[in-house]
Design an enzyme around this catalytic site. Structure first.
Site, PDB file in Angstrom:
ATOM      1  CG  ASP A 253     -13.806 -81.336  -2.203  1.00 58.74           C
ATOM      2  OD1 ASP A 253     -14.132 -82.265  -1.353  1.00 58.74           O
ATOM      3  OD2 ASP A 253     -12.864 -80.765  -1.742  1.00 58.74           O
ATOM      4  CG  HIS A 398     -11.844 -81.174  -6.863  1.00 56.40           C
ATOM      5  ND1 HIS A 398     -10.871 -81.812  -7.173  1.00 56.40           N
ATOM      6  CD2 HIS A 398     -12.338 -80.164  -6.358  1.00 56.40           C
ATOM      7  CE1 HIS A 398     -10.017 -80.521  -5.985  1.00 56.40           C
ATOM      8  NE2 HIS A 398     -11.233 -79.989  -5.901  1.00 56.40           N
TER       9      HIS A 398
HETATM   10 ZN    ZN Z   1     -13.864 -76.951  -3.215  1.00 56.05          ZN
END
Ligand code: ZN
Length: 445
Positions: A253, A398
């Site tokens: 993400d 991430h």
């Molecule tokens: Zn996020």
């Protein structure tokens, strides 16, 4: 002035050639000589060149419509008509994407150029659909195809995404023909081959028949590639997922970022893995080459809103804006609008999910939360994943932090070594129960 979508096609062509850097310093006169810029109001150089080649368009289209065999001579003559053809090195790379209906199952995922789509052992295909990717604005190029369906002989052709065959029926395909349409077909060949009786046929091209018909043998697999006129197709790639083996979806993400995402993509490429990147819309334009590379490696691009907004807090119009604008930005790079979104912060409610559903999208959570963004410790991320991972998991990371790339570079080969197939979320869903718009998923077992 370079038109938006033309620019993207140039970007794609450049990226494929590995010369992205050139793109950003290409002078206007050089861009013009490539033929992708307006030479005056409403007149692109592409049209100037391609108008000379309409004869090949007519002959190609006629062949398909009548369903007659195209001889090698006829196929070869298309090349001869391309006497006004553009220098091939200046042509953008065009790709075909295709899906096949697997008997007793469903449509396959859209399969990238020169990649195998195949029925399970003992099975066969019943229908095709296909479309071209990377066709710049102003280029006149499409794809048509016809199938020989057992008991029905050759069916009338379909074009540019239309279905051809008998999806959902029991009749197997026995032969296929694909051909390019439009004035610019003179500059490209479409090559394809089929798997019958466990053996791949030779490549054929431009309307020739692939497959032995009327011999009671069925088409079990297929691959196709669009190449510049006369070029050889690239080596076929197999990316078939084995549904009987464990599979997981790595998801990243908040990116992309050129360096961190780039390292993750290198590792995926080296290990034959794929992942899903839930990108933030505001980062798409500045990271277009990274997104394009991920897409070309078979990764999935999902939507993480434009400005990392909590969808339970911004109202229906806010959600439509955040997701809609990001879908458009992603589609302008990959050509395909995402069907998956991940709620920033993991916040959602039933009202926001129904707006997600209106947009035809599903929401994806996770079953393993590495909290990599918080501790930025690669070993912690590795330990969290390896101590919990099971078939069907969706793992949250991430792609903004070097520690996350360090962890991914260890995890991708290690998970592969442990027998996990690294697939996209849509692939995982396709083999484990499917996705519905407006629904939310955190694993697929
Ligand atoms: Zn996020």
């Amino acid at each position: 002035m370079i038109k938006g979508s033309v620019y993207k096609s140039m970007l794609r062509a450049m990226a494929l050639g590995g010369t992205i850097a050139l793109l950003f310093c290409i002078p206007a006169f050089a861009a013009k000589s490539l033929g992708y810029v307006d030479s005056g109001p409403g007149v692109g150089l592409y049209e100037d060149v391609s108008n000379e080649n309409t004869a090949s368009d007519a002959s190609t289209a006629g062949t398909g419509a009548q369903g007659t065999d195209m001889t090698s001579d006829a196929a070869a003559s298309q090349g001869a008509e391309g006497s006004n053809a553009i220098d091939p090195s200046l042509l953008p790379d065009i790709e075909i994407s295709y899906a096949a209906f697997v008997h007793g199952g469903s449509w396959s995922l859209d399969t990238p150029d020169h990649t195998v789509v195949k029925a399970p052992t003992g099975g066969y295909l019943t229908a095709f659909r296909a479309y071209l990717k990377g066709v710049p604005e102003g280029m006149d190029l499409g794809v048509s195809y016809a199938v020989n369906l057992s008991g029905s002989w050759w069916l009338p052709e379909s074009s540019n995404g239309g279905e051809n065959g008998g999806p959902g029926g029991d009749a197997p395909l026995e032969g296929v023909r694909f051909w390019l349409t439009g004035a610019d077909a003179a500059n490209y060949d479409i090559c394809y081959r089929v798997l019958q009786n466990g053996t791949w046929t030779d490549w054929v091209r431009n309307g020739e028949t692939a497959g032995t018909v009327s011999a009671a043998i069925w088409i079990e697999g297929f691959a196709a590639s669009v190449v510049k006129k006369g070029a050889e197709p690239p080596q076929m790639e197999e990316r078939a997922v084995d549904p009987s083996r464990p599979m997981i979806a790595l998801t990243f993400d908040d990116g992309p970022s050129a360096s961190v995402t780039g390292r993750i993509l290198n590792s995926l490429e080296q290990n034959g893995g794929r992942a899903t990147f839930f990108v933030v819309g505001s980062r798409v334009s500045s990271n277009a080459p990274t997104i394009l590379r991920a897409w070309q490696l078979g990764c999935e691009i999902g939507n993480h809103t434009y400005g990392h907004k909590y969808i339970s807090k911004i109202g229906a119009d806010g959600i439509r804006n955040e997701l809609g604008s990001t879908n458009q930005l992603i589609a302008s790079v990959t050509g395909v609008s995402p069907v998956l979104m991940r709620p920033p912060g993991g916040f959602y409610d039933s009202a926001s999910l129904s707006v997600v559903g209106e947009l035809g999208m599903s929401a994806i959570m996770w079953s393993i939360d590495t909290r990599d963004w918080q501790h930025r410790n690669a070993q912690k991320t590795i330990d969290t994943v390896l101590s919990q991972v099971k078939d069907g998991d969706i793992i949250l990371m991430h792609d903004l932090y070097n520690a996350s790339a360090d962890a991914a570079e260890y995890l991708i080969p290690e998970l592969t070594r442990r027998g996990f197939q690294l697939v996209t979320v849509s692939e995982l869903a396709a083999y484990r129960g499917g996705l519905q718009p407006g629904h939310i998923y955190s694993r697929f077992r």
